[in-house]
Design a protein around this motif. Structure first.
Motif, mmCIF file in Angstrom:
data_model
loop_
_atom_site.group_PDB
_atom_site.id
_atom_site.type_symbol
_atom_site.label_atom_id
_atom_site.label_comp_id
_atom_site.label_asym_id
_atom_site.label_seq_id
_atom_site.Cartn_x
_atom_site.Cartn_y
_atom_site.Cartn_z
ATOM 1 N N ASP A 5 2.913 2.014 -5.068
ATOM 2 C CA ASP A 5 2.283 1.892 -3.759
ATOM 3 C C ASP A 5 1.287 0.748 -3.767
ATOM 4 O O ASP A 5 0.325 0.748 -4.528
ATOM 5 N N ASP A 26 4.937 -3.798 12.306
ATOM 6 C CA ASP A 26 3.719 -3.747 11.480
ATOM 7 C C ASP A 26 3.918 -4.453 10.147
ATOM 8 O O ASP A 26 5.009 -4.864 9.800
ATOM 9 N N GLU A 27 2.807 -4.555 9.402
ATOM 10 C CA GLU A 27 2.861 -5.364 8.183
ATOM 11 C C GLU A 27 3.812 -4.796 7.162
ATOM 12 O O GLU A 27 4.348 -5.533 6.340
ATOM 13 N N THR A 28 3.997 -3.480 7.199
ATOM 14 C CA THR A 28 4.894 -2.890 6.201
ATOM 15 C C THR A 28 6.271 -3.504 6.308
ATOM 16 O O THR A 28 6.907 -3.822 5.317
ATOM 17 N N GLY A 58 -0.243 -0.173 -1.067
ATOM 18 C CA GLY A 58 -1.074 -0.064 0.132
ATOM 19 C C GLY A 58 -0.327 -0.575 1.339
ATOM 20 O O GLY A 58 -0.031 0.164 2.278
ATOM 21 N N ILE A 59 0.001 -1.837 1.299
ATOM 22 C CA ILE A 59 0.668 -2.394 2.481
ATOM 23 C C ILE A 59 2.121 -1.942 2.521
ATOM 24 O O ILE A 59 2.728 -1.816 3.583
ATOM 25 N N THR A 60 2.671 -1.693 1.354
ATOM 26 C CA THR A 60 4.049 -1.221 1.317
ATOM 27 C C THR A 60 4.324 -0.611 -0.050
ATOM 28 O O THR A 60 3.471 -0.630 -0.922
ATOM 29 N N ALA A 101 6.197 -7.009 4.860
ATOM 30 C CA ALA A 101 6.051 -6.961 3.409
ATOM 31 C C ALA A 101 7.337 -6.478 2.754
ATOM 32 O O ALA A 101 7.765 -7.014 1.734
#
Lengths: 425, 347, 396
Positions: B178, B33-35, B180-182, B38
């Motif tokens: 934070d 996932d994007e986390t 959001g994405i990470t 990122a």
């Protein structure tokens, strides 16, 4: 005239250098006995004509010391490991004292933990008169290179830190009689760790991290294989080079995979940094390491991140008064704690094996001490005692075996900044 | 103009286009996932900032002297140790009062910059200046000698043991912002931010101040600069000092972040930083900054991206390989580095 | 019959003339060749020198092991000398070639090798077959690594070759299923020799030493002939100024690749020999430090000069080893009466423990005092010392 000197400077330098070497060799010639690798029968400190007959016998004249070699890594990046083992050997030497009225001297040799440095170190030790045994090396690569040399010289090697399986299970030949080790090899430790992981920690998924040295990869291979045999899943296996401190990429991989536990096969500096960064990133699963990690330095370096870590090693089953005294003496003599580096208590026990065997086998004859190297080897193989690192007894491969009824690998958990032993068979 | 520029740089543009396409492709098909991506991105930026700071020293010295200062990694190490001593002895280490933390860090950085600068002044005088006009390999070997000397000196002084920085910078599971994405840790922001700040300051220094202009002049042509009244020796020492100060501060940042320092810690970052400097174009200051960030990113993000794209299982142990591959790939297409080298005549 | 004798004498005279001509080309003169011969014999016989006082061998195994290591580095130095000294290409990744030869032999000769699964013990003569193969394989790898770096100059070349060296080392460590991993490949059987000499076991120090001496002479001879040929002159031209050389018609691509190939071939050869006498190939032995050591000894000794390489190896590789001998501390102990305040035995131990710190300082000292190296080739000295003329910018 001076122009002539300058023009031929290098030739003169070469000649001067060669002369110096010749001079050195000649001047120290009568102390040089090269009998080691060619296997001539007697080696003596001052070439006493009336040597006791027989193969492989060392005669030590009155007033001369018995020599035990300490072949460790004493320079370069790994100096902390080798120096600690050497310090333990020195302390043991002090505490155990003389054998039948003869002093025991430790001769150090630096093997650089490298195949290139191994043979020169071995040859240096073999050139010492009165050498009866060698304690070392911690590095399996070194041992693999020098085992044939010591075998030829009938000198027994006993290692407190070399854990590669193949050192006592060489391919294509019988195990070396002249090699023993007081440390448990990877094949035993890795299996037990996998069992503990599945039974006690209840882990079904594990991330396996290791250092790319022979020690780390060897141990990791055993653990991974056993863990999967027991039904677990290894979700990732990644390595790091010794000395690495930035594990952020690896930590990200681990937190993304989110396994039940993280297994580490390496030494304490990297493991400590790694666990710290893992906990900082919010990973909450279990953490397990082996005998390379379970040191005081790990607790210092990892701080509170070490809390809850499960570590294994063969550790003293009972803390005897003698052991407590050793710990205090060590701190007093060398200024750092006895257990700061791994493989120290094993090196201490290695010394005891040699010392006990010497006392058994050495015979005083006419003021000289006579030691039969083969008998010494047998006596060392027959060792049986409880030492600083646990029970010491050898099998026919030269590996240390467990006391009957007692476990060979002991697990500890870090609780409130200290190691607390767990029950596990 | 446009068509010739496009034609000349056609391979580069083609490469960029392929890269963008590959990124987009991975973005859509990745199982992670994007986390994850990122996170790796910020990991790369963090270590890349440190590489960039160290690379600046290499590139500046090369610009002025055409010499690879192989001992620069050890200057970085000296700074880390200097900061450690200050934090432990002067401020009391882990036990220092909270209010003292910020001033302590600043003082430690200053001390590290001073120590590194002091070291390089001595080294330059003893090991490099006598070899100004020697065959080119002589200063390199001399620098290698200094590097080995310093590494082993510190190893012996510390008996090979790792020393630990006081854990005064807030680091932990919740010490982050934070996005959001990470989550981006405070320490990462600190590192990246400080590096950018320092790099910006350096750029201004080199472009806008007299001393900086003098450095550029000497880098361009030492003899003519001397003719113009610039004391070349002093400018050279200044260049060394600035580069060393940056490396020293990088050392303290490294210590605050990763906490363990050792005599041999400078070797690998030194090599990576040298790689970064060459990647960006040796002698080129913005090049060194970009090179550093790029090397950092390729070690983390790039490696994982290659794993995703080609199904390779390149674990953490392969990161140096990826970094060197990136270097080789770039040099194949642009033999003088990404932004081109900036060295004048070798005076 | 007088014709026969005359013919015989004419034949003999002819043969002598050929020898004279050849030796003149190779050594400058017949006395030059004889000098080499005498040196070769003296070195060859080192293990047999008898210490007049004790009647034992003067140079026992301790010495031979160190000489063997020094000899190996001399070989590597001669190889790197071709790349750096003759052709002026700064190669910081020489260890890659060294590793290739060692692993070539180890992968085929070690029982733990992942590459083979037949009883290798039956094929111990393999070593002798591998030696020339190592030369060829090394040359191929040299060319393969040389092609991508052709357009690079100076320090770019340095960092890329360094990168190659590191890539190869990491590959050896991490691709365990191809290379045996960090455990390395060991327990290689000793190469056999005809009966009276005996096999080259790991413990056959005399025999290995003599073998290494032979190899050095062969390699040095080849390098010397290369230098004094058209190839060598082309290299010199490229080293001095590549663009001008190209403009004068020298095929720079061909000669640069040739330099890499020759240097790599020798490096690879040295690697095979090294794997032979240690009986193993462990990836830890093939790190950047080896490349740095070889480069340092070439530069310290004097680039472009083979005696320089020998001296450099003796100093940089030999001295740290000799310092470990008990004799070294004893010798320094003899100085005790001269230095009343200090305990020189202690100093000796300090030097021994700190020998790498001393090593670093030594590198700096030698460079500062002799920037062209200790035994520079005559041409370098001229370049460096001619008054009023600065050292050419491109000269290495």
């Amino acid at each position: 005239m001076s122009k002539w000197f300058i023009r031929h400077a290098w030739r003169l330098a070469l000649v001067a250098g060669l002369t110096a070497m010749l001079g050195l060799a000649v001047a120290c010639g009568d102390d040089d006995d090269d009998a080691a690798a060619t296997g001539t029968p007697t080696r003596g400190a001052s070439a006493t004509p009336a040597d006791v007959g027989g193969e492989n016998v060392v005669t030590i004249a009155a007033g001369e010391p018995i020599k035990i070699g300490a072949m460790q890594v004493l320079s370069g990046d790994l100096i902390a490991l080798g120096a600690a083992a050497r310090d333990w050997i020195l302390l043991a030497n002090e505490q155990f004292g003389q054998v039948k009225g003869f002093d025991v001297e430790i001769v150090e040799a630096d093997d650089l933990c490298d195949a290139a440095g191994a043979e020169p170190a071995a040859q240096q030790l073999l050139a010492e008169d009165g050498l009866v045994a060698v304690i070392g090396s911690i590095c399996s690569g070194v041992n693999v290179t020098v085992q044939p040399t010591f075998e030829e010289a009938h000198i027994t090697q006993i290692s407190g830190g070399s854990t590669a399986v193949k050192v006592t299970y060489p391919e294509g030949r019988d195990p070396f009689d002249t090699f023993l080790r007081t440390v448990v090899h990877d094949g035993v430790q890795g299996v037990k760790q996998a069992e503990y992981a599945t039974e006690v920690l209840g882990a079904t998924t594990a991330f396996s991290a290791h250092d790319t040295d022979a020690y780390g990869t060897g141990l990791k291979d055993v653990f991974n294989a056993e863990f999967e045999d027991l039904g677990g899943e290894i979700v990732g296996t990644e390595g790091w080079e010794k000395g690495q401190t930035d594990f952020s990429a690896l930590v990200t991989s681990v937190t993304t995979a989110n396994p039940d536990m993280v297994y580490v096969a390496s030494f304490d500096p990297e493991a400590a940094a790694f666990i710290r960064q893992l906990r900082d990133a919010g990973y909450e699963g279990d953490f397990m390491g082996g005998d390379g990690v379970i040191t005081d330095q790990f607790l210092t370096l990892a701080g509170d991140a070490a809390e809850g870590a499960h570590l294994s090693k063969p550790s003293p089953l009972e803390v005897t008064p003698a052991l407590t005294k050793f710990q205090a003496d060590f701190q007093a003599k060398f200024g750092y704690t006895w257990d700061e580096q791994p493989y120290t208590s094993q090196s201490f026990d290695a010394y005891q094996v040699v010392w006990d065997a010497l006392n058994e086998v050495a015979v005083v004859e006419g003021g000289n001490l006579v030691i039969d190297l083969d008998a010494l080897n047998d006596a060392m193989h027959d060792a049986n005692f409880d030492g600083a690192s646990g029970h010491v007894e050898f099998d026919d491969h030269g590996d240390v075996i467990a006391a009957p009824g007692k476990p060979q690998i002991v697990f500890s958990k870090v609780v409130s900044g200290a190691y607390v032993q767990q029950d596990f068979e | 103009m446009d068509s010739t520029w496009a034609k000349r740089n056609a391979p580069l543009l083609a490469g960029l286009a392929i890269a963008v396409a590959a990124i987009v492709y991975t973005a859509f098909t990745s199982s992670k996932d994007e986390t994850f991506w990122a996170d790796q991105f910020f990991n790369g930026l963090t270590i890349g900032s440190l590489y960039a700071l160290i690379a600046l020293g290499y590139t500046m010295v090369y610009g002025v002297l055409r010499m690879i200062n192989f001992a620069h990694g050890e200057i970085f190490m000296v700074g880390a140790f200097a900061g450690w001593i200050v934090l432990k002895e002067v401020f009391g280490g882990d036990g220092m009062a909270d209010a003292l933390i910020v001033p302590a860090i600043l003082v430690a950085m200053l001390a590290a910059a001073a120590a590194s600068a002091g070291a390089i002044v001595v080294i330059e005088r003893v090991a490099y200046r006598p070899l100004r006009n020697a065959p080119r390999l002589a200063p390199l070997i001399s620098a290698i000698g200094v590097s080995i000397f310093l590494q082993n000196l510190f190893l012996r002084l510390t008996e090979g043991r790792v020393k630990v920085y006081p854990r005064i910078f807030p680091q932990g599971p919740s010490e982050s912002i934070d996005l959001g994405i990470t989550q981006v840790d405070y320490i990462q922001i600190f590192l990246i931010g400080s590096s950018l700040l320092l790099m910006g300051a350096l750029y201004v220094f080199v472009q806008r101040t007299r001393a900086g202009t003098a450095i550029r002049a000497v880098a361009e042509d030492r003899d003519v600069a001397a003719l113009m009244g610039i004391n070349a020796n002093r400018v050279i020492v200044l260049t060394f000092v600035v580069g060393a100060a940056l490396a020293g501060v990088a050392g303290v940042m490294y210590g605050l972040w990763l906490l363990s320092i050792k005599g041999t810690m400078g070797f690998l970052p030194g090599i990576k930083a040298f790689t970064a400097a060459v990647l960006g174009g040796i002698g080129n200051i913005p090049g060194a900054m970009i090179g550093g960030l790029l090397i950092g990113l390729s070690e983390t993000l790039g490696r994982e991206w290659l794993n995703e794209l080609f199904g390779l299982g390149l674990g953490n142990q392969w990161k140096d390989v990826v970094a060197f591959f990136v270097l080789i790939a770039v040099l194949l297409f642009r033999p003088t580095g990404l932004l081109g080298e900036k060295v004048g005549k070798r005076a | 019959m007088p014709d026969d004798r005359e013919r015989g004498r004419a034949g003999l005279a002819g043969a002598l003339a050929v020898v004279k001509g050849r030796s003149e080309r190779a050594y400058g003169s017949v006395p030059g060749m004889l000098r080499m011969l005498v040196l070769a014999v003296l070195l060859f016989a080192v293990p047999y020198y008898i210490n007049p006082i004790s009647g034992e061998a003067m140079f026992d195994n301790r010495w031979l092991v160190v000489f063997r290591l020094v000899g190996l580095y001399i070989m590597l130095g001669i190889g790197l000398n071709i790349v750096v000294g003759y052709a002026g290409l700064l190669d910081l990744g020489y260890v890659a070639f060294f590793a290739s030869g060692a692993y070539l032999y180890a992968l085929l000769a070690s029982p733990v090798s992942p590459a083979i699964d037949f009883p290798i013990e039956d094929y111990r003569w393999l070593f002798w077959a591998i030696l020339p193969t190592a030369l060829v394989v090394g040359a191929a790898i040299g060319i393969a690594l040389g092609i991508p770096v052709l357009p690079l100059r100076g320090d770019y070349l340095a960092i890329v070759t360094l990168g190659f060296g590191e890539i190869i080392r990491l590959f050896l460590i991490n691709k365990a299923d191809w290379t045996g991993g960090s455990q390395g490949l060991s327990r290689i059987e000793p190469p056999p020799l005809p009966a009276p000499i005996g096999d080259l076991t790991v413990g056959a120090h005399k025999e290995w030493y003599m073998f290494v001496v032979i190899c050095i002479f062969v390699v040095a001879f080849i390098a010397g002939r290369l230098r004094d040929s058209r190839i060598g002159r082309a290299w010199e031209a490229i080293r001095e100024d590549e663009e001008v050389a190209g403009a004068m018609g020298v095929n720079t691509v061909k000669y640069k690749l040739l330099a890499f190939a020759m240097g790599a071939a020798i490096g690879s050869f040295g690697g095979a020999v090294s794997a032979g006498f240690t009986g193993s190939a462990l990836p830890d032995s093939f790190d950047l430090l080896v490349s740095i050591n070889v480069l340092s000894l070439v530069v310290i000794g004097g680039m472009g000069s083979t005696p320089g390489v020998c001296l450099g190896a003796l100093i940089l590789i030999g001295i740290p080893e000799f310092l470990r001998f008990r004799e070294a501390s004893d010798l320094l102990g003899y100085l005790d009466p001269l230095v009343p305040f200090a305990n020189t035995q202690d100093w000796a131990e300090q030097i021994r423990d700190n020998r790498f710190v001393v090593f670093g300082a030594l590198l700096v000292a030698v460079m500062v005092f002799r920037p062209t190296g200790l035994v520079p080739s005559r041409r370098r000295k001229l370049e460096f010392e001619s008054p009023g003329e600065e050292a050419p910018a491109a000269a290495v």
